[in-house]
Write a protein that holds these residues in place. Structure first.
Motif, PDB file in Angstrom:
ATOM      1  N   LEU A  53      37.524  42.191  17.224  1.00  0.00           N
ATOM      2  CA  LEU A  53      37.646  40.818  17.694  1.00  0.00           C
ATOM      3  C   LEU A  53      38.971  40.236  17.224  1.00  0.00           C
ATOM      4  N   ARG A  54      39.524  39.341  18.000  1.00  0.00           N
ATOM      5  CA  ARG A  54      40.804  38.717  17.632  1.00  0.00           C
ATOM      6  C   ARG A  54      40.578  37.249  17.298  1.00  0.00           C
ATOM      7  N   MET A  55      41.186  36.836  16.165  1.00  0.00           N
ATOM      8  CA  MET A  55      41.035  35.459  15.692  1.00  0.00           C
ATOM      9  C   MET A  55      42.372  35.013  15.120  1.00  0.00           C
ATOM     10  N   ASP A  56      42.718  33.762  15.357  1.00  0.00           N
ATOM     11  CA  ASP A  56      43.986  33.233  14.870  1.00  0.00           C
ATOM     12  C   ASP A  56      44.119  33.435  13.365  1.00  0.00           C
ATOM     13  N   ALA A  57      45.294  33.905  12.927  1.00  0.00           N
ATOM     14  CA  ALA A  57      45.501  34.238  11.510  1.00  0.00           C
ATOM     15  C   ALA A  57      45.271  33.040  10.593  1.00  0.00           C
ATOM     16  N   ALA A  58      45.722  31.852  11.021  1.00  0.00           N
ATOM     17  CA  ALA A  58      45.536  30.661  10.192  1.00  0.00           C
ATOM     18  C   ALA A  58      44.061  30.333  10.040  1.00  0.00           C
ATOM     19  N   ALA A  59      43.273  30.481  11.129  1.00  0.00           N
ATOM     20  CA  ALA A  59      41.834  30.223  11.063  1.00  0.00           C
ATOM     21  C   ALA A  59      41.143  31.259  10.183  1.00  0.00           C
ATOM     22  N   VAL A  60      41.613  32.505  10.233  1.00  0.00           N
ATOM     23  CA  VAL A  60      41.049  33.550   9.380  1.00  0.00           C
ATOM     24  C   VAL A  60      41.231  33.196   7.910  1.00  0.00           C
ATOM     25  N   ARG A  61      42.449  32.822   7.536  1.00  0.00           N
ATOM     26  CA  ARG A  61      42.738  32.518   6.132  1.00  0.00           C
ATOM     27  C   ARG A  61      41.975  31.285   5.655  1.00  0.00           C
ATOM     28  N   TRP A  79      35.972  43.799  12.748  1.00  0.00           N
ATOM     29  CA  TRP A  79      37.388  43.758  12.395  1.00  0.00           C
ATOM     30  C   TRP A  79      37.986  42.547  13.083  1.00  0.00           C
ATOM     31  N   LEU A  80      38.392  41.548  12.311  1.00  0.00           N
ATOM     32  CA  LEU A  80      39.072  40.371  12.852  1.00  0.00           C
ATOM     33  C   LEU A  80      40.566  40.668  12.896  1.00  0.00           C
ATOM     34  N   ILE A  81      41.074  40.875  14.090  1.00  0.00           N
ATOM     35  CA  ILE A  81      42.486  41.182  14.280  1.00  0.00           C
ATOM     36  C   ILE A  81      43.250  39.868  14.367  1.00  0.00           C
ATOM     37  N   GLN A  82      44.291  39.742  13.570  1.00  0.00           N
ATOM     38  CA  GLN A  82      44.957  38.452  13.396  1.00  0.00           C
ATOM     39  C   GLN A  82      46.057  38.140  14.409  1.00  0.00           C
ATOM     40  N   ASP A  83      46.343  39.054  15.308  1.00  0.00           N
ATOM     41  CA  ASP A  83      47.410  38.811  16.280  1.00  0.00           C
ATOM     42  C   ASP A  83      47.055  39.467  17.601  1.00  0.00           C
ATOM     43  N   LYS A  84      47.999  39.454  18.546  1.00  0.00           N
ATOM     44  CA  LYS A  84      47.750  39.997  19.881  1.00  0.00           C
ATOM     45  C   LYS A  84      48.393  41.370  20.078  1.00  0.00           C
ATOM     46  N   GLY A  85      48.775  42.010  18.978  1.00  0.00           N
ATOM     47  CA  GLY A  85      49.399  43.323  19.074  1.00  0.00           C
ATOM     48  C   GLY A  85      48.443  44.380  19.604  1.00  0.00           C
ATOM     49  N   ALA A  86      49.017  45.482  20.058  1.00  0.00           N
ATOM     50  CA  ALA A  86      48.225  46.587  20.595  1.00  0.00           C
ATOM     51  C   ALA A  86      47.541  47.341  19.456  1.00  0.00           C
ATOM     52  N   VAL A  87      46.310  47.759  19.691  1.00  0.00           N
ATOM     53  CA  VAL A  87      45.539  48.533  18.706  1.00  0.00           C
ATOM     54  C   VAL A  87      45.674  50.013  19.038  1.00  0.00           C
ATOM     55  N   ASP A  88      45.921  50.815  18.038  1.00  0.00           N
ATOM     56  CA  ASP A  88      46.041  52.264  18.213  1.00  0.00           C
ATOM     57  C   ASP A  88      44.767  52.805  18.869  1.00  0.00           C
ATOM     58  N   GLU A  89      44.924  53.548  19.944  1.00  0.00           N
ATOM     59  CA  GLU A  89      43.769  54.087  20.665  1.00  0.00           C
ATOM     60  C   GLU A  89      42.911  54.990  19.798  1.00  0.00           C
ATOM     61  N   ARG A  90      43.519  55.623  18.788  1.00  0.00           N
ATOM     62  CA  ARG A  90      42.742  56.490  17.903  1.00  0.00           C
ATOM     63  C   ARG A  90      41.754  55.680  17.075  1.00  0.00           C
ATOM     64  N   LEU A  91      42.126  54.459  16.719  1.00  0.00           N
ATOM     65  CA  LEU A  91      41.203  53.596  15.986  1.00  0.00           C
ATOM     66  C   LEU A  91      40.029  53.195  16.869  1.00  0.00           C
ATOM     67  N   SER A  92      40.330  52.860  18.116  1.00  0.00           N
ATOM     68  CA  SER A  92      39.259  52.490  19.041  1.00  0.00           C
ATOM     69  C   SER A  92      38.289  53.646  19.258  1.00  0.00           C
ATOM     70  N   ALA A  93      38.842  54.852  19.390  1.00  0.00           N
ATOM     71  CA  ALA A  93      37.994  56.021  19.625  1.00  0.00           C
ATOM     72  C   ALA A  93      37.120  56.324  18.405  1.00  0.00           C
ATOM     73  N   ALA A  94      37.655  56.091  17.220  1.00  0.00           N
ATOM     74  CA  ALA A  94      36.929  56.448  16.003  1.00  0.00           C
ATOM     75  C   ALA A  94      35.915  55.396  15.566  1.00  0.00           C
ATOM     76  N   TYR A  95      36.220  54.113  15.818  1.00  0.00           N
ATOM     77  CA  TYR A  95      35.389  53.050  15.221  1.00  0.00           C
ATOM     78  C   TYR A  95      34.780  52.088  16.234  1.00  0.00           C
ATOM     79  N   ASN A  96      35.491  51.770  17.309  1.00  0.00           N
ATOM     80  CA  ASN A  96      34.987  50.789  18.263  1.00  0.00           C
ATOM     81  C   ASN A  96      34.226  51.503  19.386  1.00  0.00           C
TER      82      ASN A  96
END
Length: 224
Positions: free
Chosen positions: A165-173, A139-156
């Motif tokens: 992983l976090r990657m700059d949105a412009a580089a992603v596009r 999962w390439l996260i496009q910003d520095k926002g907080a990730v819901d802990e439930r997502l981390s528990a279920a998938y990460n």
């Protein structure tokens, strides 16, 4: 004893190799043989990769296309950018080479469609059986926002194996080309172990068909 003619050839012993060719010609012949042997060795070493791509891209079954996803042509190598891992460490995107990557991208505020894609790539990986270790869902996260802990528990987590992983949105596009009339966030992408973006799946993809594409690739390819 009469003097010998210097131009006369030395008699050849029966069964001995013929050595009348000039020394320079014999050296050139050995050089050509050495180069040919090196070329054959390189082809043998590269044959698994070549065979996998030929089988997948060229050899098609009777009745139509061999793949569900859309092949990216030309392939797009990983850009030379930094990403942030789960510990917020900056690492090169190229560090993810070596595995088949199932990539999805969204902002950290993951909505229902985003969560559905995370569930899908986790299940597709698990469905590959013993080959699942060759696949890394990302999962390439496009910003520095907080990730819901439930997502981390279920998938990460270790068994699910989804990397957050976090990657700059412009580089992603720039790296992940969207389908016509769609966004990069609408779909799932496949990256080969050499780091090339090679396939894009349609919006709201059929996980069974993605699974079929992956099974064929993993069967024909020894890389990753």
């Amino acid at each position: 004893m009469p003097p010998q003619d210097p131009s006369a050839k030395t008699p050849r012993t029966p069964g001995a190799p013929h050595t009348d060719a000039p020394v320079g010609d014999r050296i050139d012949a050995r050089t050509r043989r050495g180069r040919l042997q090196m070329l054959v060795l390189l082809l043998v070493c590269a044959s698994p990769v070549i065979a996998s791509y030929l089988m997948y891209y060229v050899v098609k079954p009777t009745g139509g296309s061999t793949n569900y996803g859309t092949l990216i042509d030309p392939q797009r190598p990983m850009p030379a950018v930094q990403i942030a891992n789960e510990r917020d460490e900056s690492v090169p995107l190229a560090s993810m080479r070596g595995k088949w990557l199932l990539v999805t991208t969204d902002p950290a505020a993951c909505d229902e469609a985003c969560a559905k894609k995370l569930f899908m790539i986790r299940q597709i990986r698990a469905g590959q059986g013993q080959d699942r270790e060759r696949i890394v869902p990302v999962w390439l996260i496009q910003d520095k926002g907080a990730v819901d802990e439930r997502l981390s528990a279920a998938y990460n987590e270790p068994y699910a194996g989804v990397r957050f992983l976090r990657m700059d949105a412009a580089a992603v596009r720039q790296w992940l080309p969207a389908d016509a009339g769609a966004r990069a966030e609408d779909t799932i992408f496949l990256v080969d172990p050499l780091g090339n973006l090679m396939m894009r799946f349609p919006k709201d993809p059929d996980p069974a068909k993605i699974n079929g594409d992956l099974k064929k690739l993993l069967k024909y390819s020894r890389i990753g």
